[in-house]
Design a protein around this motif. Structure first.
Motif, PDB file in Angstrom:
ATOM      1  N   ILE A   1      -5.372  46.043  36.738  1.00 25.44           N
ATOM      2  CA  ILE A   1      -3.973  46.084  35.883  1.00 25.44           C
ATOM      3  C   ILE A   1      -3.865  44.469  35.503  1.00 25.44           C
ATOM      4  O   ILE A   1      -4.165  43.444  36.316  1.00 25.44           O
ATOM      5  CB  ILE A   1      -2.933  46.390  36.719  1.00 25.44           C
ATOM      6  N   ASP A   2      -3.956  44.471  34.081  1.00 30.06           N
ATOM      7  CA  ASP A   2      -3.578  43.057  33.483  1.00 30.06           C
ATOM      8  C   ASP A   2      -2.390  42.510  34.077  1.00 30.06           C
ATOM      9  O   ASP A   2      -1.381  43.021  33.991  1.00 30.06           O
ATOM     10  CB  ASP A   2      -3.425  43.261  32.073  1.00 30.06           C
ATOM     11  N   PRO A   3      -2.580  41.349  34.708  1.00 33.87           N
ATOM     12  CA  PRO A   3      -1.192  40.750  35.065  1.00 33.87           C
ATOM     13  C   PRO A   3      -0.021  40.508  34.023  1.00 33.87           C
ATOM     14  O   PRO A   3       0.984  40.429  34.433  1.00 33.87           O
ATOM     15  CB  PRO A   3      -1.948  39.264  35.695  1.00 33.87           C
ATOM     16  N   ALA A   4      -0.754  40.145  32.959  1.00 30.53           N
ATOM     17  CA  ALA A   4       0.351  39.899  31.909  1.00 30.53           C
ATOM     18  C   ALA A   4       1.080  41.017  31.519  1.00 30.53           C
ATOM     19  O   ALA A   4       2.583  40.802  31.612  1.00 30.53           O
ATOM     20  CB  ALA A   4      -0.424  39.495  30.580  1.00 30.53           C
ATOM     21  N   ILE A   5       0.654  42.241  31.533  1.00 25.68           N
ATOM     22  CA  ILE A   5       1.318  43.547  31.334  1.00 25.68           C
ATOM     23  C   ILE A   5       2.444  43.502  32.424  1.00 25.68           C
ATOM     24  O   ILE A   5       3.462  43.999  32.161  1.00 25.68           O
ATOM     25  CB  ILE A   5       0.419  44.631  31.329  1.00 25.68           C
ATOM     26  N   LEU A   6       1.938  43.255  33.622  1.00 24.14           N
ATOM     27  CA  LEU A   6       3.006  43.494  34.792  1.00 24.14           C
ATOM     28  C   LEU A   6       3.969  42.523  34.879  1.00 24.14           C
ATOM     29  O   LEU A   6       5.040  42.751  35.012  1.00 24.14           O
ATOM     30  CB  LEU A   6       1.937  43.532  36.107  1.00 24.14           C
ATOM     31  N   CYS A   7       3.511  41.299  34.457  1.00 20.81           N
ATOM     32  CA  CYS A   7       4.777  40.314  34.488  1.00 20.81           C
ATOM     33  C   CYS A   7       5.773  40.598  33.403  1.00 20.81           C
ATOM     34  O   CYS A   7       6.821  40.504  33.560  1.00 20.81           O
ATOM     35  CB  CYS A   7       4.072  38.931  34.215  1.00 20.81           C
TER      36      CYS A   7
ATOM     37  N   GLN B   1      -0.369  33.871  42.744  1.00 20.34           N
ATOM     38  CA  GLN B   1      -0.844  34.867  43.697  1.00 20.34           C
ATOM     39  C   GLN B   1      -0.822  36.237  43.070  1.00 20.34           C
ATOM     40  O   GLN B   1      -1.821  36.889  43.511  1.00 20.34           O
ATOM     41  CB  GLN B   1       0.394  34.945  44.719  1.00 20.34           C
ATOM     42  N   LEU B   2      -0.121  36.542  41.989  1.00 18.47           N
ATOM     43  CA  LEU B   2      -0.067  37.850  41.586  1.00 18.47           C
ATOM     44  C   LEU B   2      -1.637  37.956  40.829  1.00 18.47           C
ATOM     45  O   LEU B   2      -2.214  39.174  40.835  1.00 18.47           O
ATOM     46  CB  LEU B   2       1.154  38.147  40.534  1.00 18.47           C
ATOM     47  N   GLU B   3      -1.922  37.000  40.038  1.00 20.09           N
ATOM     48  CA  GLU B   3      -3.027  37.033  39.032  1.00 20.09           C
ATOM     49  C   GLU B   3      -4.200  37.137  40.220  1.00 20.09           C
ATOM     50  O   GLU B   3      -5.203  37.590  39.831  1.00 20.09           O
ATOM     51  CB  GLU B   3      -3.033  35.620  38.292  1.00 20.09           C
TER      52      GLU B   3
ATOM     53  N   GLU C   1      -8.178  42.039  42.558  1.00 19.13           N
ATOM     54  CA  GLU C   1      -9.002  42.903  43.614  1.00 19.13           C
ATOM     55  C   GLU C   1      -8.625  44.265  43.416  1.00 19.13           C
ATOM     56  O   GLU C   1      -8.728  45.213  44.328  1.00 19.13           O
ATOM     57  CB  GLU C   1      -8.856  42.409  45.009  1.00 19.13           C
ATOM     58  N   TRP C   2      -7.582  44.455  42.600  1.00 18.56           N
ATOM     59  CA  TRP C   2      -6.881  45.664  42.544  1.00 18.56           C
ATOM     60  C   TRP C   2      -7.790  46.923  41.793  1.00 18.56           C
ATOM     61  O   TRP C   2      -8.500  46.476  40.932  1.00 18.56           O
ATOM     62  CB  TRP C   2      -5.680  45.973  41.739  1.00 18.56           C
TER      63      TRP C   2
END
Length: 272
Positions: A69-75, A57-59, A64-65
């Motif tokens: 923001i790269d999801p990998a960096i956020l994780c 869901q995050l990816e 759309e953000w």
């Protein structure tokens, strides 16, 4: 420990545990452990499934953000925050695992002593040796905690409450209208410094008392060990000594953990 080494120590009576200065039990029964493991595995799998759903869901949402923001960096950032928050929990868990092993070993050493079939006199002397060792270790723990309190200037709350009550008799005098503002502030500061110094002088005296108690326990321990050497063969004497040394190792782990965690939220004494 039980599943890996097939050691499932039964509970002992309260009187036995108290007499031998050991834990009453160092774990749960086999069927309870197995049931708990099954529950944990189910919870673990359910958590993994939920985590995978949240990551997906995050990816999807990240596309759309704005800005992107790269999801990998956020994780990775989330993982770092979680690991940091769980550091104390992991330390506590590791400590309990180590204590579990030491408690198990302690019970085994007591059993090995009785397997040698000592007579009543030897049993009583062994118990006295272990009793003196336990008393000395407790006093040593008090000494270490008190030393750190003095070093960090963090006092037991009972000292603060008791000694600070002396200000109840002083405050009416300080409120006297004939004292100007500057003089009153100077007197309050002097009272505060005197009381703080008295607290630490008292703690230093307590430290000296504890050290004398430790020396007394050490002398009694030496006397009992000398008696043991005269009535026990080498194998029996070594069995008693092995258990005594194990008590010391357990104490080292305990006091290290206590000193690392005991003062985290203790208030410091402010010397104005």
């Amino acid at each position: 420990l039980g599943l890996k080494q097939s050691e499932w120590a039964p509970r002992v009576s309260k009187s036995f545990a108290k007499k031998h200065h050991t834990c009453r039990t160092y774990g749960f029964s086999k069927h309870i452990i197995e049931q708990r493991l099954q529950t944990i595995m189910k919870q673990f799998q359910r958590t993994i499934n939920e985590l995978q759903q949240n990551i997906s869901q995050l990816e999807h949402n990240a596309q759309e953000w704005q800005p992107y923001i790269d999801p990998a960096i956020l994780c990775n950032a989330i993982n770092a925050c979680v690991q940091s928050a769980q550091q104390r929990l992991r330390q506590e868990f590791d400590y309990k695992k180590k204590m579990l092993v030491l408690d198990s070993n302690d019970r085994n050493l007591i059993r090995k002593f009785y397997d040698l079939e000592p007579n009543d006199e030897q049993v009583q002397l062994a118990i006295q040796v272990w009793h003196m060792t336990e008393n000395m270790l407790k006093a040593t723990a008090q000494e270490e905690v008190l030393r750190k309190r003095i070093f960090l200037r963090r006092l037991p709350s009972v000292y603060d409450k008791l000694i600070n009550q002396s200000m109840d008799f002083v405050e009416p005098m300080l409120a006297n209208e004939v004292l100007d503002r500057d003089r009153r502030a100077s007197l309050v500061s002097n009272y505060s410094k005197t009381i703080t110094q008295y607290k630490f002088d008292l703690m230093t005296l307590n430290l000296d008392t504890i050290q004398n108690i430790i020396r007394g326990h050490q002398q009694l321990l030496t006397d009992y060990q000398n008696k043991l050497s005269k009535c026990c063969d080498e194998i029996l004497f070594q069995a008693i000594e092995n258990r005594r040394q194990a008590m010391g190792k357990r104490h080292e782990l305990y006091i290290k953990h206590k000193l690392n965690t005991f003062f985290d939220e203790a208030p410091a004494t402010i010397n104005e």
